[in-house]
Design an enzyme around this catalytic site. Structure first.
Site, PDB file in Angstrom:
ATOM      1  N   THR A   1      -5.984  -5.105   2.699  1.00  0.00           N
ATOM      2  CA  THR A   1      -6.034  -6.502   2.254  1.00  0.00           C
ATOM      3  C   THR A   1      -5.986  -7.476   3.418  1.00  0.00           C
ATOM      4  OG1 THR A   1      -4.996  -5.913   0.156  1.00  0.00           O
ATOM      5  CG2 THR A   1      -4.867  -8.215   0.812  1.00  0.00           C
TER       6      THR A   1
ATOM      7  N   SER B   1      -6.771   1.170   1.326  1.00  0.00           N
ATOM      8  CA  SER B   1      -5.963   2.371   1.509  1.00  0.00           C
ATOM      9  C   SER B   1      -5.953   3.263   0.272  1.00  0.00           C
ATOM     10  CB  SER B   1      -4.538   2.014   1.921  1.00  0.00           C
ATOM     11  OG  SER B   1      -3.846   1.298   0.920  1.00  0.00           O
TER      12      SER B   1
ATOM     13  N   THR C   1      -1.774  -1.799   1.647  1.00  0.00           N
ATOM     14  CA  THR C   1      -0.431  -1.553   1.122  1.00  0.00           C
ATOM     15  C   THR C   1      -0.374  -0.445   0.079  1.00  0.00           C
ATOM     16  OG1 THR C   1      -0.704  -3.284  -0.562  1.00  0.00           O
ATOM     17  CG2 THR C   1       0.286  -3.926   1.543  1.00  0.00           C
ATOM     18  N   ASP C   2      -1.503  -0.104  -0.549  1.00  0.00           N
ATOM     19  CA  ASP C   2      -1.466   0.890  -1.619  1.00  0.00           C
ATOM     20  C   ASP C   2      -0.956   2.245  -1.133  1.00  0.00           C
ATOM     21  OD1 ASP C   2      -2.386  -0.932  -3.433  1.00  0.00           O
ATOM     22  OD2 ASP C   2      -4.421  -0.123  -3.577  1.00  0.00           O
TER      23      ASP C   2
END
Length: 315
Positions: free
Chosen positions: A18, A59, A92-93
């Site tokens: 992101t 990710s 962040t995933d």
């Protein structure tokens, strides 16, 4: 004669996420900004910055091979005496998975810090640049070397071990399931080529269909995202026995995000019964990170006893 002070050099590995994303005309966000372009947006800092353009992925689409590629890039920079610290820009995933992966594979000689963003670069609440600036500052503090791989995000600087994403729509996104003074640092440097570890969700009334499917798919290990402190039901206990009979390790984690997990319940399908059937309880790591640790242990040829010790958070 005056001597100019040499600035520390921070290498910044760009992998997408992101922090590097903008919204396209169709409304979808995707990584579109290079590491160099992001660094150019930072205010003047008392450091030199070296962008390393590695990949541009969300990710959620990363594979173990991608994580291995990030880890190998970190290895090269750890060996580079001109580099004082390393920052990895990451989605962040799966940030907690890759951060733990790197933590497991390397003894650190300088700070290694992951960061990213919850909001895209063109969002009114964009948080990427503030996270990046804080991560660079953390990467030039030698005291952070001894803390293992870190995540700098939303005003927090947290060790990778036991980390999980806590919220999907706020800037302060990460927490630890159980903060440890000295997180374990096993050196599991074996590459994960060809290693398959599956996560199987446990829910009330479930059967063993998905666990048995993982066995048929030749999984090298299985993580149960179990209930409570690591509980399931009698059908899954029997399936765990089948896994133990063929030498496939099963690690029990939980869908509950916080707290120490203890295999205490019986009743035919509780954590105590799973352990008696051969399952290994993960005292701290939740399913995503448990999968990474189990894959690394399997790749390194760890015994059942060594796997159990690692998941007990033995330093």
């Amino acid at each position: 004669m005056t001597h100019s002070r040499i600035k520390p050099l921070v290498a910044v590995i760009a992998t997408g996420g992101t922090i590097a994303s903008e919204r396209a005309d169709n409304g979808a966000s995707a990584p579109s900004l290079s590491g160099e372009s992001l660094l150019a947006l930072l205010p003047d800092l008392p450091v030199d910055l070296r962008p390393v353009e590695l990949m541009a992925k969300d990710s959620a689409s990363l594979t173990l091979a991608d994580m291995q590629g990030i880890s190998e890039q970190v290895a090269g920079l750890l060996a580079d005496a001109t580099v004082s610290g390393i920052v990895i820009l990451h989605g962040t995933d799966a940030m907690e998975e890759t951060a733990l992966f790197v933590h497991l594979q390397h003894g650190l000689t300088k700070p290694v810090v992951f960061t990213g963003a919850q909001f895209t670069a063109d969002h009114p609440m964009a948080d990427g640049l503030s996270n990046l600036g804080a991560a660079v500052a953390a990467a030039i503090d030698p005291a952070n070397t001894g803390r293992g791989v870190l995540i700098c995000f939303g005003g927090r600087l947290l060790p990778a071990w036991g980390l999980y994403k806590n919220v999907s729509d706020l800037a302060d996104a990460f927490r630890q399931s159980r903060p440890l003074e000295n997180p374990p640092s096993p050196r599991l440097a074996a590459a994960l080529d060809g290693i398959r570890v599956d996560i199987v969700a446990v829910y009330p009334g479930c059967d063993s269909v998905h666990l048995d499917a993982s066995l048929r798919a030749d999984a090298h290990g299985i993580v149960l995202a179990a209930l409570g402190s690591g509980n399931a039901n009698p059908r899954l206990v029997e399936a765990v026995r089948r896994c133990a009979d063929v030498g496939v390790p099963v690690v029990v984690s939980s869908r509950v995000p916080d707290g120490l997990l203890i295999s205490s319940y019986g009743g035919g399908g509780g954590g105590h019964d799973l352990a008696n059937a051969g399952a290994i309880h993960s005292s701290t790591l939740r399913p995503g990170q448990a999968r990474i640790l189990l894959a690394a242990l399997v790749a390194s040829g760890a015994t059942v006893e060594e796997i159990a010790k690692a998941f007990a958070d033995a330093p």
